[in-house]
Design an enzyme around this catalytic site. Structure first.
Site, PDB file in Angstrom:
ATOM      1  N   SER A   1     -51.778  94.459  33.688  1.00 14.96           N
ATOM      2  CA  SER A   1     -51.891  93.356  32.748  1.00 14.96           C
ATOM      3  C   SER A   1     -51.116  92.141  33.263  1.00 14.96           C
ATOM      4  O   SER A   1     -51.391  91.691  34.377  1.00 14.96           O
ATOM      5  CB  SER A   1     -51.390  93.847  31.382  1.00 14.96           C
ATOM      6  OG  SER A   1     -52.042  93.193  30.341  1.00 14.96           O
TER       7      SER A   1
ATOM      8  N   ASP B   1     -61.393  98.624  27.005  1.00 16.62           N
ATOM      9  CA  ASP B   1     -60.250  97.711  26.875  1.00 16.62           C
ATOM     10  C   ASP B   1     -60.648  96.570  25.935  1.00 16.62           C
ATOM     11  O   ASP B   1     -61.487  95.740  26.274  1.00 16.62           O
ATOM     12  CB  ASP B   1     -59.863  97.162  28.259  1.00 16.62           C
ATOM     13  CG  ASP B   1     -58.567  96.358  28.231  1.00 16.62           C
ATOM     14  OD1 ASP B   1     -58.216  95.819  27.149  1.00 16.62           O
ATOM     15  OD2 ASP B   1     -57.902  96.271  29.277  1.00 16.62           O
TER      16      ASP B   1
ATOM     17  N   HIS C   1     -56.884  99.620  27.302  1.00 19.39           N
ATOM     18  CA  HIS C   1     -55.940  98.796  28.059  1.00 19.39           C
ATOM     19  C   HIS C   1     -54.847  99.655  28.721  1.00 19.39           C
ATOM     20  O   HIS C   1     -54.397  99.350  29.813  1.00 19.39           O
ATOM     21  CB  HIS C   1     -55.317  97.759  27.105  1.00 19.39           C
ATOM     22  CG  HIS C   1     -54.600  96.654  27.804  1.00 19.39           C
ATOM     23  ND1 HIS C   1     -55.222  95.816  28.707  1.00 19.39           N
ATOM     24  CD2 HIS C   1     -53.300  96.241  27.745  1.00 19.39           C
ATOM     25  CE1 HIS C   1     -54.344  94.932  29.161  1.00 19.39           C
ATOM     26  NE2 HIS C   1     -53.175  95.177  28.601  1.00 19.39           N
TER      27      HIS C   1
END
Ligand code: TYC
Ligand code: MN
Length: 287
Positions: A135, A240, A268
């Protein structure tokens, strides 16, 4: 690297059994499987990191927004092969145990993280290393790989984006108010930061991300992608809900030496939820 003395024999029972059943000789030393925790000064900040393993291949794990080694990478610190890899998981400045300083989000915050990350590894004497970035940590890793290509061996990113769209902004704003986060998401973060620091900092993060959307093409680091030379593995969770699939697809298209893998059930946090499968994919790619 520290070696541990092999444990003394289990005692009488094993001595008795050993006289009956042959067992292979025990090596004098065995490798530690423990995770150490330390702080070191880099670019004026006292950065905290966890370190485990004694392999020749050094890897830096880069956590997501407000993340740290222990919150974001438990299964990787525990289970990535310690004879092949030396694994470092850092807390970026303002996150985890790398406070002070408090976290802020100037326009170049990802570049600052990228320089801190690379300088941390140089300070720890890992000249050349691979990176696993999740991320926001993936964004940092992309920037580091684009700006310091000679230092990076291989790169793995998931949940990362190189620009910000209106759709992304809506998603950020939907989770902006940390008091509305689920207990499961909020509790571990509040335990580390307290509710006030968490709320204030996450709000500032959304503000920081919104600034990128004013750049041409919402640019964060699109311009650096063509400079990434190392073999790159882009993972994506089909489910996600925070990162639309056009982001990993764009990365794949722009990074010349890249391959992409979609995990159909992954969200995610695919590296935590499907840790075993994730770790296997990672090891196969890094070997
Ligand atoms: N980039 C965030 C991270 O580092 C995750 C995130 C993505 C949060 C999208 C909100 O709308 C969002 N973990
Ligand atoms: Mn930590």
């Amino acid at each position: 690297m520290a070696l541990c003395r092999a444990r003394p024999s289990l005692g009488r029972l094993s001595r008795i059994l050993n006289t009956v059943v042959w067992s292979p000789p025990k090596p004098f030393v065995s490798y530690c499987s423990s995770v150490t925790s330390a702080k070191i000064e880099v670019n004026g900040a006292h950065l905290h990191y966890r370190l485990t393993g004694q392999g020749n291949h050094a890897i830096l794990l880069l956590p997501g927004v407000m993340g740290s080694g222990e919150t974001d990478f438990g299964p990787q610190l525990k289970s990535l092969n310690k004879e092949l890899f030396t694994v470092v998981a850092w807390d970026p400045r303002g996150y985890g145990h790398s406070i002070p300083p408090n976290r802020d989000y100037p326009p170049d915050f990802f570049e600052r993280d990228a320089k801190d990350a690379v300088d941390l590894m140089q300070t720890l004497k890992f000249k050349r290393f691979s990176m696993l970035g999740w991320s926001d940590g993936g964004v940092t890793a992309l920037i580091a790989a684009g700006k310091y290509p000679t230092l990076i061996h291989k790169l793995i990113v998931w949940g990362a984006n190189s620009y910000v769209t209106e759709e992304d902004l809506k998603l950020y704003n939907a989770v902006r108010d940390t008091s509305k986060w689920s207990e499961k998401m909020r509790k571990p973060m509040e335990d580390i930061y307290g509710s006030e620091y968490l709320a204030k900092t996450f709000d500032a993060w959304v503000e920081g991300m919104a600034h990128f959307s004013k750049n041409p093409y919402g640019n964060i680091c699109r311009h650096l992608l063509p400079f990434i030379e190392c073999p790159t593995f882009i993972l994506h969770g089909q489910k996600d809900s925070l990162v639309p699939s056009f982001h990993p697809e764009f990365l794949h298209q722009q990074i010349k030496n890249s391959k992409m893998h979609v995990m159909p059930e992954g969200k995610h946090n695919l590296h935590l939820r499907f840790a075993e499968e994730f770790n296997q994919l990672v090891e196969d790619f890094l070997k």
